[in-house]
Design a protein around this motif. Structure first.
Motif, PDB file in Angstrom:
ATOM      1  N   ASN A 155     -19.944  22.937   9.219  1.00 54.88           N
ATOM      2  CA  ASN A 155     -19.835  23.704   7.985  1.00 54.88           C
ATOM      3  C   ASN A 155     -19.567  25.168   8.331  1.00 54.88           C
ATOM      4  O   ASN A 155     -20.343  25.780   9.078  1.00 54.88           O
ATOM      5  CB  ASN A 155     -21.122  23.567   7.173  1.00 54.88           C
ATOM      6  CG  ASN A 155     -21.021  24.205   5.804  1.00 54.88           C
ATOM      7  OD1 ASN A 155     -19.935  24.419   5.277  1.00 54.88           O
ATOM      8  ND2 ASN A 155     -22.161  24.529   5.225  1.00 54.88           N
ATOM      9  N   GLU A 157     -17.447  29.083   7.015  1.00 55.42           N
ATOM     10  CA  GLU A 157     -16.753  29.892   6.021  1.00 55.42           C
ATOM     11  C   GLU A 157     -15.877  30.903   6.744  1.00 55.42           C
ATOM     12  O   GLU A 157     -16.296  31.491   7.745  1.00 55.42           O
ATOM     13  CB  GLU A 157     -17.782  30.639   5.160  1.00 55.42           C
ATOM     14  CG  GLU A 157     -17.217  31.758   4.304  1.00 55.42           C
ATOM     15  CD  GLU A 157     -18.305  32.622   3.701  1.00 55.42           C
ATOM     16  OE1 GLU A 157     -18.867  32.198   2.664  1.00 55.42           O
ATOM     17  OE2 GLU A 157     -18.613  33.700   4.262  1.00 55.42           O
ATOM     18  N   ARG A 159     -14.068  34.595   6.218  1.00 54.14           N
ATOM     19  CA  ARG A 159     -14.189  35.734   5.327  1.00 54.14           C
ATOM     20  C   ARG A 159     -13.325  36.867   5.844  1.00 54.14           C
ATOM     21  O   ARG A 159     -13.183  37.035   7.060  1.00 54.14           O
ATOM     22  CB  ARG A 159     -15.656  36.190   5.194  1.00 54.14           C
ATOM     23  CG  ARG A 159     -16.292  36.759   6.425  1.00 54.14           C
ATOM     24  CD  ARG A 159     -16.936  35.734   7.312  1.00 54.14           C
ATOM     25  NE  ARG A 159     -18.117  35.193   6.653  1.00 54.14           N
ATOM     26  CZ  ARG A 159     -19.331  35.745   6.789  1.00 54.14           C
ATOM     27  NH1 ARG A 159     -19.488  36.817   7.552  1.00 54.14           N
ATOM     28  NH2 ARG A 159     -20.375  35.207   6.197  1.00 54.14           N
ATOM     29  N   ARG A 185     -11.575  25.495   3.883  1.00 57.00           N
ATOM     30  CA  ARG A 185     -11.968  25.095   2.532  1.00 57.00           C
ATOM     31  C   ARG A 185     -12.872  26.115   1.856  1.00 57.00           C
ATOM     32  O   ARG A 185     -12.945  26.161   0.628  1.00 57.00           O
ATOM     33  CB  ARG A 185     -12.698  23.735   2.549  1.00 57.00           C
ATOM     34  CG  ARG A 185     -11.959  22.610   3.230  1.00 57.00           C
ATOM     35  CD  ARG A 185     -10.487  22.500   2.892  1.00 57.00           C
ATOM     36  NE  ARG A 185     -10.214  22.587   1.463  1.00 57.00           N
ATOM     37  CZ  ARG A 185      -9.103  23.115   0.943  1.00 57.00           C
ATOM     38  NH1 ARG A 185      -8.174  23.648   1.732  1.00 57.00           N
ATOM     39  NH2 ARG A 185      -8.928  23.138  -0.351  1.00 57.00           N
ATOM     40  N   HIS A 186     -13.588  26.931   2.625  1.00 57.92           N
ATOM     41  CA  HIS A 186     -14.481  27.955   2.068  1.00 57.92           C
ATOM     42  C   HIS A 186     -13.989  29.319   2.541  1.00 57.92           C
ATOM     43  O   HIS A 186     -13.857  29.564   3.744  1.00 57.92           O
ATOM     44  CB  HIS A 186     -15.921  27.743   2.532  1.00 57.92           C
ATOM     45  CG  HIS A 186     -16.529  26.482   2.023  1.00 57.92           C
ATOM     46  ND1 HIS A 186     -17.757  26.009   2.455  1.00 57.92           N
ATOM     47  CD2 HIS A 186     -16.096  25.578   1.106  1.00 57.92           C
ATOM     48  CE1 HIS A 186     -18.033  24.877   1.839  1.00 57.92           C
ATOM     49  NE2 HIS A 186     -17.038  24.596   1.029  1.00 57.92           N
ATOM     50  N   TYR A 187     -13.751  30.215   1.598  1.00 59.12           N
ATOM     51  CA  TYR A 187     -13.182  31.525   1.932  1.00 59.12           C
ATOM     52  C   TYR A 187     -13.808  32.589   1.058  1.00 59.12           C
ATOM     53  O   TYR A 187     -14.109  32.343  -0.124  1.00 59.12           O
ATOM     54  CB  TYR A 187     -11.668  31.491   1.723  1.00 59.12           C
ATOM     55  CG  TYR A 187     -10.917  32.701   2.228  1.00 59.12           C
ATOM     56  CD1 TYR A 187     -11.228  33.293   3.445  1.00 59.12           C
ATOM     57  CD2 TYR A 187      -9.869  33.249   1.486  1.00 59.12           C
ATOM     58  CE1 TYR A 187     -10.526  34.379   3.923  1.00 59.12           C
ATOM     59  CE2 TYR A 187      -9.158  34.341   1.954  1.00 59.12           C
ATOM     60  CZ  TYR A 187      -9.491  34.910   3.165  1.00 59.12           C
ATOM     61  OH  TYR A 187      -8.796  36.003   3.629  1.00 59.12           O
ATOM     62  N   LYS A 223      -7.832  30.347  -6.119  1.00 55.47           N
ATOM     63  CA  LYS A 223      -8.938  29.382  -6.231  1.00 55.47           C
ATOM     64  C   LYS A 223      -8.506  27.920  -6.107  1.00 55.47           C
ATOM     65  O   LYS A 223      -9.210  27.120  -5.485  1.00 55.47           O
ATOM     66  CB  LYS A 223      -9.694  29.614  -7.542  1.00 55.47           C
ATOM     67  CG  LYS A 223     -10.799  30.650  -7.407  1.00 55.47           C
ATOM     68  CD  LYS A 223     -11.744  30.632  -8.595  1.00 55.47           C
ATOM     69  CE  LYS A 223     -12.957  31.517  -8.304  1.00 55.47           C
ATOM     70  NZ  LYS A 223     -13.930  31.532  -9.412  1.00 55.47           N
ATOM     71  N   PHE A 226      -8.705  26.307  -2.506  1.00 61.64           N
ATOM     72  CA  PHE A 226      -9.953  26.209  -1.747  1.00 61.64           C
ATOM     73  C   PHE A 226     -10.987  25.420  -2.534  1.00 61.64           C
ATOM     74  O   PHE A 226     -10.950  25.370  -3.763  1.00 61.64           O
ATOM     75  CB  PHE A 226     -10.510  27.611  -1.439  1.00 61.64           C
ATOM     76  CG  PHE A 226      -9.617  28.454  -0.583  1.00 61.64           C
ATOM     77  CD1 PHE A 226      -9.682  28.389   0.798  1.00 61.64           C
ATOM     78  CD2 PHE A 226      -8.695  29.327  -1.161  1.00 61.64           C
ATOM     79  CE1 PHE A 226      -8.855  29.161   1.595  1.00 61.64           C
ATOM     80  CE2 PHE A 226      -7.860  30.108  -0.375  1.00 61.64           C
ATOM     81  CZ  PHE A 226      -7.933  30.022   1.003  1.00 61.64           C
ATOM     82  N   ASP A 227     -11.929  24.825  -1.813  1.00 62.23           N
ATOM     83  CA  ASP A 227     -13.078  24.217  -2.485  1.00 62.23           C
ATOM     84  C   ASP A 227     -14.017  25.294  -3.005  1.00 62.23           C
ATOM     85  O   ASP A 227     -14.680  25.115  -4.038  1.00 62.23           O
ATOM     86  CB  ASP A 227     -13.851  23.316  -1.510  1.00 62.23           C
ATOM     87  CG  ASP A 227     -13.043  22.100  -1.077  1.00 62.23           C
ATOM     88  OD1 ASP A 227     -12.082  21.746  -1.804  1.00 62.23           O
ATOM     89  OD2 ASP A 227     -13.358  21.533  -0.027  1.00 62.23           O
ATOM     90  N   GLN A 228     -14.062  26.422  -2.282  1.00 64.01           N
ATOM     91  CA  GLN A 228     -14.924  27.524  -2.684  1.00 64.01           C
ATOM     92  C   GLN A 228     -14.253  28.843  -2.304  1.00 64.01           C
ATOM     93  O   GLN A 228     -13.835  29.013  -1.154  1.00 64.01           O
ATOM     94  CB  GLN A 228     -16.279  27.408  -2.003  1.00 64.01           C
ATOM     95  CG  GLN A 228     -17.263  28.514  -2.360  1.00 64.01           C
ATOM     96  CD  GLN A 228     -18.603  28.314  -1.678  1.00 64.01           C
ATOM     97  OE1 GLN A 228     -19.118  27.193  -1.634  1.00 64.01           O
ATOM     98  NE2 GLN A 228     -19.170  29.375  -1.144  1.00 64.01           N
ATOM     99  N   GLU A 230     -14.867  33.122  -2.974  1.00 66.19           N
ATOM    100  CA  GLU A 230     -15.711  34.161  -3.545  1.00 66.19           C
ATOM    101  C   GLU A 230     -15.071  35.529  -3.335  1.00 66.19           C
ATOM    102  O   GLU A 230     -14.418  35.774  -2.313  1.00 66.19           O
ATOM    103  CB  GLU A 230     -17.090  34.187  -2.881  1.00 66.19           C
ATOM    104  CG  GLU A 230     -17.960  32.991  -3.182  1.00 66.19           C
ATOM    105  CD  GLU A 230     -19.345  33.163  -2.559  1.00 66.19           C
ATOM    106  OE1 GLU A 230     -20.001  34.181  -2.866  1.00 66.19           O
ATOM    107  OE2 GLU A 230     -19.727  32.299  -1.768  1.00 66.19           O
TER     108      GLU A 230
END
Length: 233
Positions: A155, A157, A159, A185-187, A223, A226-228, A230
């Protein structure tokens, strides 16, 4: 064990997703990002054994209270003893997270089996990475670190800290889409702080700063990829 401890945040809900954690900051970083707001952590030094021992003593009082320990910096993977420290933290029953820009892919690859989560800083796209971090040849090393993370199934992220001295809005969009194409998938997009920057010129206002509406529009476009995703201020 010689880890140069630069600081400790004893409790946070922000630095490891969905976990109550503490953050251990390690001294030393090979990068020279102009917007860096921890320039005091850049110069490397050799840690003394009692520094890490003090962290272990603190953690022994937080078993059952904290869920995770995050190593940050600086650039924590600069330190060869990090792997042993991670194993000691795991033995105490904590999950372990890592914040890194990926300049040492071989060391990161050795760490991955012992980590539970990684936050990977992506300074820019391709050669822009080197320009933003002030060091040549880093983007290829970072690419290897990203590939290792994608292959690991861990898992993680990605950034990007955005200072408008380094980016145009279109640059951010191209970088985000290239990461999505790689399988990220998470950014998270993080707006850089303007105080106590490593390069004082980064504390000055930038004329091309996008409006809030422009940033929100960018996030809306990105958005679906990606799955997530922020936007952090």
């Amino acid at each position: 064990m010689r880890l140069p401890i630069a600081g400790l945040v004893p409790m946070t809900t922000l630095d490891y997703p969905n976990h109550l954690a503490c953050v251990v900051f390690l001294q030393g970083c090979p990068l020279r990002c102009g917007y860096c707001h921890n320039p005091n952590m850049i110069p490397p030094r050799r840690g003394e054994p009692q520094e890490w021992q003090a962290i272990l003593e603190f953690l022994s009082t937080r078993q059952g209270l904290l869920e995770a320990v995050v190593f940050s910096g600086g650039e924590p993977t600069l330190n060869a003893d990090l792997s042993d420290a991670v194993k000691e933290v795991k033995a105490l029953g904590f999950e372990v997270g890592l914040h890194t820009a990926g300049p040492y892919p071989d060391r990161l690859t050795q760490l991955l089996p012992h980590l539970d989560w990684v936050g990977l800083d992506v300074k820019g796209r391709g050669k822009a990475f080197d320009r933003i971090c002030g060091r040549p040849g880093i983007w290829q090393l970072h690419a290897r670190s990203l590939e290792a993370l994608l292959d690991s199934g861990l898992n993680f992220e990605c950034r990007t800290t955005i200072h408008w001295k380094d980016f145009q809005l279109a640059d951010v969009e191209r970088l985000a889409l290239s990461l999505a194409d790689c399988g990220v998938r998470h950014y998270a997009l993080q707006v850089a702080r303007s105080e106590q920057c490593f390069d004082p010129t980064y504390s000055q206002p930038v004329a091309n700063t996008p409006s809030t509406a422009q940033m929100n529009a960018l996030v809306s476009r990105l958005k679906p990829h990606f799955d997530q995703l922020e936007l952090r201020h």
